[in-house]
Design an enzyme around this catalytic site. Sequence first.
Site, PDB file in Angstrom:
ATOM      1  N   LYS A  34      39.414  33.205  39.032  1.00 59.32           N
ATOM      2  CA  LYS A  34      38.237  34.073  39.070  1.00 59.32           C
ATOM      3  C   LYS A  34      37.959  34.745  37.727  1.00 59.32           C
ATOM      4  CE  LYS A  34      40.348  38.422  40.623  1.00 59.32           C
ATOM      5  NZ  LYS A  34      39.995  39.148  39.401  1.00 59.32           N
ATOM      6  N   THR A  35      39.017  35.147  37.007  1.00 62.29           N
ATOM      7  CA  THR A  35      38.811  35.803  35.718  1.00 62.29           C
ATOM      8  C   THR A  35      38.161  34.843  34.732  1.00 62.29           C
ATOM      9  OG1 THR A  35      40.749  37.198  36.115  1.00 62.29           O
ATOM     10  CG2 THR A  35      39.925  37.085  33.855  1.00 62.29           C
ATOM     11  N   ASP A 218      33.989  42.680  38.939  1.00 60.68           N
ATOM     12  CA  ASP A 218      35.268  42.053  39.290  1.00 60.68           C
ATOM     13  C   ASP A 218      35.899  42.813  40.454  1.00 60.68           C
ATOM     14  OD1 ASP A 218      37.444  40.393  39.193  1.00 60.68           O
ATOM     15  OD2 ASP A 218      38.346  41.300  37.415  1.00 60.68           O
ATOM     16  N   GLU A 219      36.762  42.149  41.215  1.00 60.94           N
ATOM     17  CA  GLU A 219      37.481  42.770  42.348  1.00 60.94           C
ATOM     18  C   GLU A 219      36.510  43.523  43.266  1.00 60.94           C
ATOM     19  OE1 GLU A 219      40.394  41.947  42.832  1.00 60.94           O
ATOM     20  OE2 GLU A 219      41.494  41.655  40.957  1.00 60.94           O
ATOM     21  N   GLN A 249      41.900  39.699  50.241  1.00 61.86           N
ATOM     22  CA  GLN A 249      42.822  40.500  49.437  1.00 61.86           C
ATOM     23  C   GLN A 249      42.378  41.958  49.341  1.00 61.86           C
ATOM     24  OE1 GLN A 249      44.864  38.564  45.957  1.00 61.86           O
ATOM     25  NE2 GLN A 249      43.200  37.094  46.124  1.00 61.86           N
ATOM     26  N   ARG A 605      51.607  35.272  46.061  1.00 64.72           N
ATOM     27  CA  ARG A 605      52.167  35.573  44.733  1.00 64.72           C
ATOM     28  C   ARG A 605      53.115  34.459  44.275  1.00 64.72           C
ATOM     29  NH1 ARG A 605      48.418  37.737  43.252  1.00 64.72           N
ATOM     30  NH2 ARG A 605      47.635  37.091  45.281  1.00 64.72           N
TER      31      ARG A 605
END
Length: 723
Positions: A34-35, A218-219, A249, A605
Amino acid sequence: MNSSLLENLNPEQLAAVTLPHTSALILAGAGSGKTRVLTTRIAWLLATGQATPLSILAVTFTNKAAKEMLTRLSALTPVNTRGMWVGTFHGLCNRLLRAHHREAGLVRLFQIMDMQDQLALIKRLYKAHNIDDDRFPARQLQALINASKEEGLRPNAVEAGDEFTRRQVEHYALYEAACEREGVVDFPELLLRSYELLSRNDMLRDHYRRRFSHILVDEFQDTNALQYRWLKQLTGPDTAVFAVGDDDQSIYAFRGANIANMQHFERDFGTAAAAVRLIKLEQNYRSHRLILDAANALIKHNQQRLGKNLWTSDDQGQPVRAFSAQSDVEEAAFVVDVVRSLIDEGVSPGEIAVLYRSNAQSRVVEHALFNAGMPYRVYGGLRFFERAEVKHALAYLRLVTAPEDDGAFLRVVNFPARGIGARSLETLEERARVTGTSLWQAACSAPQAGKAGGSIGGFVRLIESMRQATSQLTLSETVEHIVLASGLLDYYATEKGGQERIDNLRELVSAAESFTREAEQQIGDEALDPLTAFLAHAALEAGEMQAAEGTAALQLMTVHAAKGLEFHTVFVTGLEEGLFPHENSLSEYDGVEEERRLAYVAVTRARRRLYLTLAQSRMLHGQLRYNVASRFVNEMPSGAVLWLSERRRPAMAVARPQPPALHARVLSDLEGWRIGQSVKHAKFGLGIIVDAEGRGTDARVQVNFREAGVKWLALEYAKLQPA
């Protein structure tokens, strides 16, 4: 345009980066890049001339993320990004208010208070207006102020359904006036003041709507109600909002994050001319397939989600391994053994993470690592015996056993606050220096006149009463008594987020209980009394095995702290009903779904290996608990999970917990009593026998009482009755 800009993007990433001028919600799964998509989108807009640095507003959730975005942009495009507005919500609001301080009603050089500065201002107000801190705890008012502002509420808009809240709202108004007078703002004020500025100033709002033709967030799943409303203020009919997030998330509801913002995005940011585009980034570049199979199966049990399914072109990988231990001590030993074998295989310790639901769980793992001589680092927090609340409790314990300890004296003489100021302490220290005595001796002989003198005398009497009250108690009972009598529990009960500190204090009681059960503690040939030995043990564990910066070390952290990180191997510990999912979630709306999202974050993770562990019995917060496996373990597909223990998976995770089979034996030396038996005590009420020792008149049992916790009782005098 740089020809390499769009290289190596998968079809979904490419579609997101090259979207036309329209608002879009990019549903970006864990490990889906995503980044990269976010920064490449900005670079593509600049490279194709669709935007200039001045027309872009990019919002991140941390300053670190903002710096990383600018660094990546500088590498992707030759365009100077200096004029671009990139930063956190608070950082961008600060920039807006600095540019328009007059319109916002602020002085030009307004100062920003952190949480400690804010609390100090509240305490000054209390003193100036003679407000009773015991009746209206300062930290409680601080929490009300911040929560109200994050909901967009000034004092006149806060509903007061009772007299206590009405008085708090009055204090909120006094606080507002003081901030205005002193030219200071707190963090929530930055966002609220900025929102109010835009909402009431049409000309200014229209100016920024025309300027920022592209807003990228973002987020997005972590935005709260006021942040969402702030974004809407800046969004005009020609603004393209590019929101990147993952509803699976969303794990920060306790901070005000509202997952519904993602579900409402299409309704609020679409236009008659162009509907919101939805693009799902589902290809995962992090984990092997079996790990993703477990994660997908788990999160599908949530009802409130937009829906996606992670996949990878990578190998199937090894199955997720699950282990059911008899106790939390065995669980920790299992972790240590596996970590040792992984290191032998060549896995770096820094690529291994042990995750837990709450900080209090780390103590048993830390102790096992300490005994194994294995360096570790607690990420985003302190090791158990280094946490402030634990050190405060240990200082009281040190004073009970050694009152001449000046360091312990200074740490808690005015904590919790009892009216002993810096000047009074300076006078006391001078008295001790002149007379060549300890601070304790100086305090014992100090005049009792005046408020400070009376407070110092009260502290001396408190420590003396603790010493007398605990002289015949066991170690764990001593710790439990002092944690309560010190006022630490009451103090943290009034603090926002104080429940975790309370849990750690209760876990200190468990630490003492575990210490007592271990082999007799000795230093050299001289055996110490239990309290002194325990304090030495705490000091040693606090001072050893913490890896130096730069040294490869095992990573310990809460699942919340692990968000955004990835590791070769991940252990998710404490997967038990009531612990993960947390028992509080069962009574909260959407509580279990948020806990499941937290478990999903934990699972995703892991890149190569994932271990799920649980303990059938666990000493936590001073009480022994019998557990069943978390429903989250049972929601993962059997084809992806390999059980390493003999334990069979229960049909229902919510089944009533049963004591381990080995506890069902009848103890012939205990007159028919057996471990696992329910009993009743005249003083402590109902409980379960969990351990026993001794014979005849020396026989005693350990009972976990429902209300009173764990107690050792002599059978000859306890007068227990079957329940």
